[in-house]
Motif scaffolding. Structure first.
Motif, mmCIF file in Angstrom:
data_model
loop_
_atom_site.group_PDB
_atom_site.id
_atom_site.type_symbol
_atom_site.label_atom_id
_atom_site.label_comp_id
_atom_site.label_asym_id
_atom_site.label_seq_id
_atom_site.Cartn_x
_atom_site.Cartn_y
_atom_site.Cartn_z
ATOM 1 N N UNK A 294 -10.974 -22.599 -27.350
ATOM 2 C CA UNK A 294 -10.343 -21.690 -26.379
ATOM 3 C C UNK A 294 -9.829 -22.486 -25.179
ATOM 4 N N UNK B 223 -6.714 -24.209 -26.141
ATOM 5 C CA UNK B 223 -5.610 -23.255 -26.264
ATOM 6 C C UNK B 223 -5.104 -22.830 -24.884
ATOM 7 N N UNK B 224 -6.022 -22.648 -23.930
ATOM 8 C CA UNK B 224 -5.606 -22.289 -22.564
ATOM 9 C C UNK B 224 -4.776 -23.414 -21.948
ATOM 10 N N UNK C 16 -1.329 -23.323 -23.221
ATOM 11 C CA UNK C 16 -0.551 -22.239 -22.620
ATOM 12 C C UNK C 16 -0.311 -22.481 -21.123
ATOM 13 N N UNK D 83 -2.447 -22.933 -18.679
ATOM 14 C CA UNK D 83 -3.406 -22.418 -17.703
ATOM 15 C C UNK D 83 -4.231 -23.601 -17.216
ATOM 16 N N UNK E 136 -6.686 -25.461 -14.167
ATOM 17 C CA UNK E 136 -7.736 -24.975 -13.275
ATOM 18 C C UNK E 136 -8.920 -24.364 -13.991
ATOM 19 N N UNK E 137 -9.001 -24.577 -15.312
ATOM 20 C CA UNK E 137 -10.190 -24.133 -16.046
ATOM 21 C C UNK E 137 -11.019 -25.374 -16.388
ATOM 22 N N UNK F 32 -15.254 -23.668 -20.785
ATOM 23 C CA UNK F 32 -15.260 -22.357 -21.437
ATOM 24 C C UNK F 32 -16.449 -22.307 -22.391
ATOM 25 N N UNK G 27 -17.197 -17.097 -20.930
ATOM 26 C CA UNK G 27 -17.496 -17.520 -19.559
ATOM 27 C C UNK G 27 -16.594 -18.697 -19.203
ATOM 28 N N UNK H 128 -11.551 -23.631 -11.222
ATOM 29 C CA UNK H 128 -11.423 -24.515 -10.060
ATOM 30 C C UNK H 128 -11.369 -23.718 -8.761
#
Lengths: 79, 79
Positions: free
Chosen positions: A21, A24-25, A28, A30, A32-33, A36, B43, B47
């Motif tokens: 995941x 994959x983020x 795409x 995204x 700043x993650x 997960x 979950x 950032x």
């Protein structure tokens, strides 16, 4: 009474679904993650309205079926 | 900031995993369970510390990747 059981992998156990995941983020765009983790949420509709009884029953269900306690933690919430 | 996303099947959508768990609980002689629904809990470690920004980002992630909004609902909690 409703019991919500959240089952998640223990810290340190590789979460390949979470990694997928996360990847994959990133794909795409995204950003700043940082991390997960993917777990399960099991919602049980119970007959009883006795909180103590319900908690003890659901705990047994977790130990025997809902969670693999070697690699997973579980949290029970009664609502 | 941490975002907890709970993804569950919409009411009316057949939950075969939930049915299987329900059946297994019956086999283990756990009576008093009326219904079981199984969903996902994702979950995300983010950032940003900006709640508005985080909520909008995670909402986009849900729409684009984390949930299949045709058959699934999602709830976001920021902690």
């Amino acid at each position: 009474m409703k019991a919500i059981v959240n089952v998640s992998l223990k810290t340190g156990v590789l979460d390949s679904q979470g990694k997928a995941v996360h990847h994959a983020l990133d794909s795409l765009h995204f950003s700043g993650v940082n991390d997960v983790r993917v777990g399960k949420q099991i919602v049980l509709q119970l007959d009883t309205e006795d909180k103590t009884q319900a908690m003890s029953d659901v705990q047994k269900m977790c130990e025997e079926l809902l969670a693999n306690t070697v690699i997973e933690d579980y949290e029970i919430e009664l609502v």
